[in-house]
Scaffold this motif. Structure first.
Motif, PDB file in Angstrom:
ATOM      1  N   GLY A  85      48.722  40.257  46.927  1.00 14.40           N
ATOM      2  CA  GLY A  85      47.730  40.501  45.659  1.00 14.40           C
ATOM      3  C   GLY A  85      48.509  40.865  44.553  1.00 14.40           C
TER       4      GLY A  85
ATOM      5  N   ALA B 113      50.413  37.948  42.885  1.00 18.99           N
ATOM      6  CA  ALA B 113      49.839  37.097  42.105  1.00 18.99           C
ATOM      7  C   ALA B 113      48.918  37.952  40.873  1.00 18.99           C
ATOM      8  CB  ALA B 113      48.220  36.900  42.654  1.00 18.99           C
TER       9      ALA B 113
ATOM     10  N   GLU C 151      39.753  39.563  34.825  1.00 21.54           N
ATOM     11  CA  GLU C 151      39.861  39.509  36.273  1.00 21.54           C
ATOM     12  C   GLU C 151      39.862  41.140  36.591  1.00 21.54           C
ATOM     13  OE1 GLU C 151      43.364  37.053  37.501  1.00 21.54           O
ATOM     14  OE2 GLU C 151      43.514  37.050  35.030  1.00 21.54           O
TER      15      GLU C 151
ATOM     16  N   LEU D  66      36.816  37.093  37.632  1.00 20.43           N
ATOM     17  CA  LEU D  66      37.377  36.823  38.919  1.00 20.43           C
ATOM     18  C   LEU D  66      37.952  37.940  39.760  1.00 20.43           C
ATOM     19  CD1 LEU D  66      38.698  34.808  40.813  1.00 20.43           C
ATOM     20  CD2 LEU D  66      41.102  34.877  39.521  1.00 20.43           C
TER      21      LEU D  66
ATOM     22  N   HIS E 279      39.866  39.819  42.508  1.00 22.70           N
ATOM     23  CA  HIS E 279      40.949  39.729  43.611  1.00 22.70           C
ATOM     24  C   HIS E 279      40.792  40.592  44.464  1.00 22.70           C
ATOM     25  CE1 HIS E 279      43.777  37.285  41.013  1.00 22.70           C
ATOM     26  NE2 HIS E 279      42.947  37.659  39.730  1.00 22.70           N
ATOM     27  N   CYS E 280      40.359  39.963  45.873  1.00 26.88           N
ATOM     28  CA  CYS E 280      40.239  41.252  46.732  1.00 26.88           C
ATOM     29  C   CYS E 280      41.571  41.411  47.528  1.00 26.88           C
ATOM     30  CB  CYS E 280      39.086  40.412  47.660  1.00 26.88           C
ATOM     31  SG  CYS E 280      38.806  41.509  49.255  1.00 26.88           S
TER      32      CYS E 280
ATOM     33  N   GLU F 180      30.504  37.150  46.014  1.00 26.27           N
ATOM     34  CA  GLU F 180      30.382  35.715  46.065  1.00 26.27           C
ATOM     35  C   GLU F 180      28.916  35.248  46.484  1.00 26.27           C
ATOM     36  OE1 GLU F 180      34.178  33.626  48.113  1.00 26.27           O
ATOM     37  OE2 GLU F 180      32.923  34.508  49.575  1.00 26.27           O
TER      38      GLU F 180
ATOM     39  N   ARG G 157      33.249  34.648  41.578  1.00 25.08           N
ATOM     40  CA  ARG G 157      34.608  34.034  41.982  1.00 25.08           C
ATOM     41  C   ARG G 157      35.562  35.217  42.665  1.00 25.08           C
ATOM     42  NH1 ARG G 157      37.767  32.043  37.883  1.00 25.08           N
ATOM     43  NH2 ARG G 157      36.946  33.100  36.580  1.00 25.08           N
TER      44      ARG G 157
ATOM     45  N   ALA H 281      39.154  35.736  44.734  1.00 23.61           N
ATOM     46  CA  ALA H 281      40.452  35.186  45.327  1.00 23.61           C
ATOM     47  C   ALA H 281      40.756  36.324  46.316  1.00 23.61           C
ATOM     48  CB  ALA H 281      41.599  35.558  44.085  1.00 23.61           C
ATOM     49  N   TRP H 282      40.853  35.652  47.686  1.00 20.57           N
ATOM     50  CA  TRP H 282      41.124  36.307  48.994  1.00 20.57           C
ATOM     51  C   TRP H 282      42.912  36.618  49.292  1.00 20.57           C
ATOM     52  CZ3 TRP H 282      37.155  38.668  51.433  1.00 20.57           C
ATOM     53  CH2 TRP H 282      35.568  38.175  51.063  1.00 20.57           C
ATOM     54  N   TYR H 283      42.996  37.710  49.860  1.00 25.91           N
ATOM     55  CA  TYR H 283      44.263  37.797  50.201  1.00 25.91           C
ATOM     56  C   TYR H 283      44.351  38.632  51.590  1.00 25.91           C
ATOM     57  CZ  TYR H 283      45.384  37.202  45.125  1.00 25.91           C
ATOM     58  OH  TYR H 283      45.168  36.616  43.919  1.00 25.91           O
TER      59      TYR H 283
ATOM     60  N   HIS I 198      43.316  34.390  55.873  1.00 29.05           N
ATOM     61  CA  HIS I 198      43.861  33.568  55.011  1.00 29.05           C
ATOM     62  C   HIS I 198      45.206  33.137  55.265  1.00 29.05           C
ATOM     63  CE1 HIS I 198      39.756  33.952  53.001  1.00 29.05           C
ATOM     64  NE2 HIS I 198      40.106  35.295  53.051  1.00 29.05           N
TER      65      HIS I 198
END
Length: 229
Positions: free
Chosen positions: A47, A50, A83, A112, A114-115, A140, A145, A147-149, A153
């Motif tokens: 994460g 990113a 974000e 957004l 970021h998890c 969700e 929205r 973004a999974w880390y 995944h």
């Protein structure tokens, strides 16, 4: 250590929302010898990568310790953001339902999330606690929205396999106690898994329809053990 002495490579794959160096310091404090494993990869590390490229200010949800960790590794935190970095619950609210209003506000702004810890729950000091994944699920569900880390995944498995020297999938075994993280992740990565039932699953076996429910074909762990003792 016995596995290491037999020539096997051991990569620790964790959904901790912290960089590998911080995870390693924690393992050092617990007394785990660095000779017991080869490398560590974490969802936090993925994460952070990113969040710093490109550099931009993001919001934050988690503990002060996690916030300091992100800042120390180059993440820019601010109050004006599109974000947000979510490492988990904060130190004031310990139930996901307490975050609904905040999540609704972010969803309305199309923020957004970021998890950095996709675990839904963990056992900490004998107590079951919610994690970042539980908040991301709620987000969700309301149309936000995410973004999974981390597990389950693909990127974290790709990185772990690179750290292990890119062995053939048939030579890799994943070991874990999380059905939705460790087992689903191993299945999607195309590798075998050993399920430890007496962790967060509290001794229950995997349901008979586990593979069907998660669209894993006929995949099953090669074995189930209560623990590794």
């Amino acid at each position: 250590e016995a596995w290491k002495q037999s020539g096997k490579r051991i990569i620790l794959v964790t959904n901790a929302p912290r960089p590998a160096s911080t995870v390693q310091a924690g393992l050092d404090a617990l007394g785990l010898s660095r000779s017991a494993y080869d490398a560590i990869t974490s969802s936090g590390e993925a994460g952070i990568a990113a969040l710093v490229d490109p550099p931009r200010a993001v919001g934050f949800l988690g503990t002060p310790e996690d916030s300091a960790d992100l800042v120390a590794h180059g993440v820019l935190l601010g109050d004006d953001f599109d974000e947000v970095a979510c490492t988990g619950l904060d130190e004031r609210r310990d139930e996901p339902a307490q975050y609904l209003q905040l999540l609704r506000e972010w969803s309305a702004r199309d923020v957004l999330l970021h998890c950095l810890n996709p675990d839904r729950e963990v056992i900490h000091l004998g107590r079951r606690e919610a994690c970042g994944g539980a908040l991301a699920d709620l987000y969700e569900e309301m149309g936000g929205r995410v973004a999974w880390y981390g597990k389950p995944h693909g990127p974290i498995y790709d990185h772990a396999l690179r750290l292990a020297g890119n062995p053939p999938a048939r030579e890799v075994l994943a070991i874990g106690d999380g059905p939705l993280t460790d087992m689903v992740g191993a299945a999607r990565a195309g590798i075998d898994a050993l399920f430890i039932s007496h962790g967060i699953h509290d001794g229950a076996p995997l349901p008979d329809d586990f593979a069907t429910r998660h669209q894993l074909g006929d995949w099953r762990p090669i074995a189930t053990l209560a623990d590794l003792a």
